[in-house]
Design a protein around this motif. Structure first.
Motif, PDB file in Angstrom:
ATOM      1  N   PHE A 136      -8.397   1.391  -4.600  1.00  0.00           N
ATOM      2  CA  PHE A 136      -7.947   2.755  -4.331  1.00  0.00           C
ATOM      3  C   PHE A 136      -9.097   3.567  -3.740  1.00  0.00           C
ATOM      4  N   THR A 137      -8.752   4.515  -2.878  1.00  0.00           N
ATOM      5  CA  THR A 137      -9.740   5.409  -2.292  1.00  0.00           C
ATOM      6  C   THR A 137      -9.233   6.837  -2.352  1.00  0.00           C
ATOM      7  N   ILE A 138     -10.051   7.710  -2.915  1.00  0.00           N
ATOM      8  CA  ILE A 138      -9.725   9.142  -2.938  1.00  0.00           C
ATOM      9  C   ILE A 138     -10.504   9.834  -1.838  1.00  0.00           C
ATOM     10  N   SER A 139      -9.862  10.772  -1.170  1.00  0.00           N
ATOM     11  CA  SER A 139     -10.524  11.536  -0.109  1.00  0.00           C
ATOM     12  C   SER A 139      -9.909  12.928  -0.075  1.00  0.00           C
ATOM     13  N   ARG A 140     -10.583  13.836   0.597  1.00  0.00           N
ATOM     14  CA  ARG A 140     -10.041  15.186   0.700  1.00  0.00           C
ATOM     15  C   ARG A 140     -10.307  15.749   2.088  1.00  0.00           C
ATOM     16  N   ASP A 141      -9.361  16.547   2.549  1.00  0.00           N
ATOM     17  CA  ASP A 141      -9.479  17.258   3.821  1.00  0.00           C
ATOM     18  C   ASP A 141      -9.441  18.742   3.472  1.00  0.00           C
ATOM     19  N   ASN A 142     -10.611  19.361   3.398  1.00  0.00           N
ATOM     20  CA  ASN A 142     -10.673  20.755   2.967  1.00  0.00           C
ATOM     21  C   ASN A 142      -9.974  21.688   3.954  1.00  0.00           C
TER      22      ASN A 142
ATOM     23  N   SER B   1       0.834  -1.208   0.000  1.00  0.00           N
ATOM     24  CA  SER B   1       0.000   0.000   0.000  1.00  0.00           C
ATOM     25  C   SER B   1       0.860   1.246   0.000  1.00  0.00           C
ATOM     26  N   LEU B   2       0.300   2.304  -0.542  1.00  0.00           N
ATOM     27  CA  LEU B   2       0.885   3.641  -0.466  1.00  0.00           C
ATOM     28  C   LEU B   2      -0.247   4.642  -0.332  1.00  0.00           C
ATOM     29  N   ARG B   3       0.062   5.772   0.292  1.00  0.00           N
ATOM     30  CA  ARG B   3      -0.898   6.884   0.337  1.00  0.00           C
ATOM     31  C   ARG B   3      -0.217   8.118  -0.241  1.00  0.00           C
ATOM     32  N   LEU B   4      -0.870   8.696  -1.225  1.00  0.00           N
ATOM     33  CA  LEU B   4      -0.345   9.884  -1.884  1.00  0.00           C
ATOM     34  C   LEU B   4      -1.142  11.099  -1.425  1.00  0.00           C
ATOM     35  N   PRO B   5      -0.496  12.055  -0.749  1.00  0.00           N
ATOM     36  CA  PRO B   5      -1.160  13.315  -0.471  1.00  0.00           C
ATOM     37  C   PRO B   5      -0.828  14.355  -1.537  1.00  0.00           C
ATOM     38  N   CYS B   6      -1.732  15.283  -1.755  1.00  0.00           N
ATOM     39  CA  CYS B   6      -1.511  16.411  -2.655  1.00  0.00           C
ATOM     40  C   CYS B   6      -2.022  17.656  -1.940  1.00  0.00           C
ATOM     41  N   VAL B   7      -1.102  18.587  -1.695  1.00  0.00           N
ATOM     42  CA  VAL B   7      -1.448  19.802  -0.977  1.00  0.00           C
ATOM     43  C   VAL B   7      -1.612  20.956  -1.963  1.00  0.00           C
ATOM     44  N   ALA B   8      -2.717  21.648  -1.846  1.00  0.00           N
ATOM     45  CA  ALA B   8      -3.002  22.798  -2.703  1.00  0.00           C
ATOM     46  C   ALA B   8      -2.702  24.091  -1.963  1.00  0.00           C
ATOM     47  N   SER B   9      -2.203  25.066  -2.704  1.00  0.00           N
ATOM     48  CA  SER B   9      -1.957  26.390  -2.144  1.00  0.00           C
ATOM     49  C   SER B   9      -2.231  27.434  -3.214  1.00  0.00           C
ATOM     50  N   GLY B  10      -2.227  28.691  -2.807  1.00  0.00           N
ATOM     51  CA  GLY B  10      -2.523  29.761  -3.749  1.00  0.00           C
ATOM     52  C   GLY B  10      -4.002  30.104  -3.724  1.00  0.00           C
ATOM     53  N   SER B  11      -4.581  30.232  -4.894  1.00  0.00           N
ATOM     54  CA  SER B  11      -5.993  30.626  -5.018  1.00  0.00           C
ATOM     55  C   SER B  11      -6.908  29.426  -4.805  1.00  0.00           C
ATOM     56  N   ILE B  12      -6.833  28.841  -3.633  1.00  0.00           N
ATOM     57  CA  ILE B  12      -7.553  27.592  -3.374  1.00  0.00           C
ATOM     58  C   ILE B  12      -9.058  27.791  -3.368  1.00  0.00           C
ATOM     59  N   PHE B  13      -9.513  29.031  -3.193  1.00  0.00           N
ATOM     60  CA  PHE B  13     -10.950  29.295  -3.203  1.00  0.00           C
ATOM     61  C   PHE B  13     -11.560  28.957  -4.559  1.00  0.00           C
ATOM     62  N   SER B  14     -10.697  28.924  -5.600  1.00  0.00           N
ATOM     63  CA  SER B  14     -11.194  28.648  -6.947  1.00  0.00           C
ATOM     64  C   SER B  14     -11.327  27.154  -7.230  1.00  0.00           C
ATOM     65  N   ILE B  15     -10.835  26.326  -6.330  1.00  0.00           N
ATOM     66  CA  ILE B  15     -10.862  24.874  -6.558  1.00  0.00           C
ATOM     67  C   ILE B  15     -12.206  24.293  -6.182  1.00  0.00           C
ATOM     68  N   ASN B  16     -12.714  23.445  -7.058  1.00  0.00           N
ATOM     69  CA  ASN B  16     -13.932  22.704  -6.755  1.00  0.00           C
ATOM     70  C   ASN B  16     -13.585  21.217  -6.763  1.00  0.00           C
ATOM     71  N   ALA B  17     -13.409  20.670  -7.934  1.00  0.00           N
ATOM     72  CA  ALA B  17     -13.107  19.241  -8.037  1.00  0.00           C
ATOM     73  C   ALA B  17     -11.600  19.003  -7.990  1.00  0.00           C
ATOM     74  N   MET B  18     -11.226  17.836  -7.484  1.00  0.00           N
ATOM     75  CA  MET B  18      -9.830  17.407  -7.480  1.00  0.00           C
ATOM     76  C   MET B  18      -9.754  15.957  -7.924  1.00  0.00           C
ATOM     77  N   GLY B  19      -8.570  15.553  -8.342  1.00  0.00           N
ATOM     78  CA  GLY B  19      -8.458  14.178  -8.803  1.00  0.00           C
ATOM     79  C   GLY B  19      -7.027  13.743  -8.996  1.00  0.00           C
TER      80      GLY B  19
END
Length: 122
Positions: free
Chosen positions: A67-73, A17-35
């Protein structure tokens, strides 16, 4: 602008198993969907898993059940938990974000991370 930074890739044995995180920064208010997309050597980039701001998820058939995708807003982070990895899962995994209702809407440009390499040994 939105910046996306992936991590968590590496070498793992088949079945691991592996877990991949992806951290967003900048104009994050413009983000809706991720993938998450992935691209194996000699193959086209393919869409693997997506999640909307409301938590609705989609998966490519090759990822379903493993696989499982999840998000921590609160942390501006999307995760891809990968279990029961197979050699054919080896690829560069790219995080994507979109201001659209979902990833891949025609005419709406994705933001991209730089990618993280996942290698699966048999």
């Amino acid at each position: 602008q939105v910046q996306l930074v992936e991590s968590g890739g590496g070498l793992v044995q088949a079945g691991g198993s592996l877990r991949l995180p992806c951290v967003a920064s900048g104009s994050i208010f413009s983000i809706n969907a991720m993938g998450w997309y992935r691209q194996a050597p000699g193959k086209q980039r393919e869409l693997g898993a997506t999640i909307t701001s409301g938590g609705t998820t989609t998966y490519a058939d090759s990822m379903k059940g493993r696989f499982t995708i999840s998000r921590d807003n609160a942390k501006n982070t999307v995760y891809l938990q990968m279990n029961s990895l197979k050699p054919e899962d080896a690829a560069v995994y790219y995080c994507a974000a979109s201001p659209g209702p979902r990833i891949g809407v025609p005419g709406i440009r994705n933001y991209w991370g730089q990618g993280t390499q996942v290698t699966v040994s048999s």
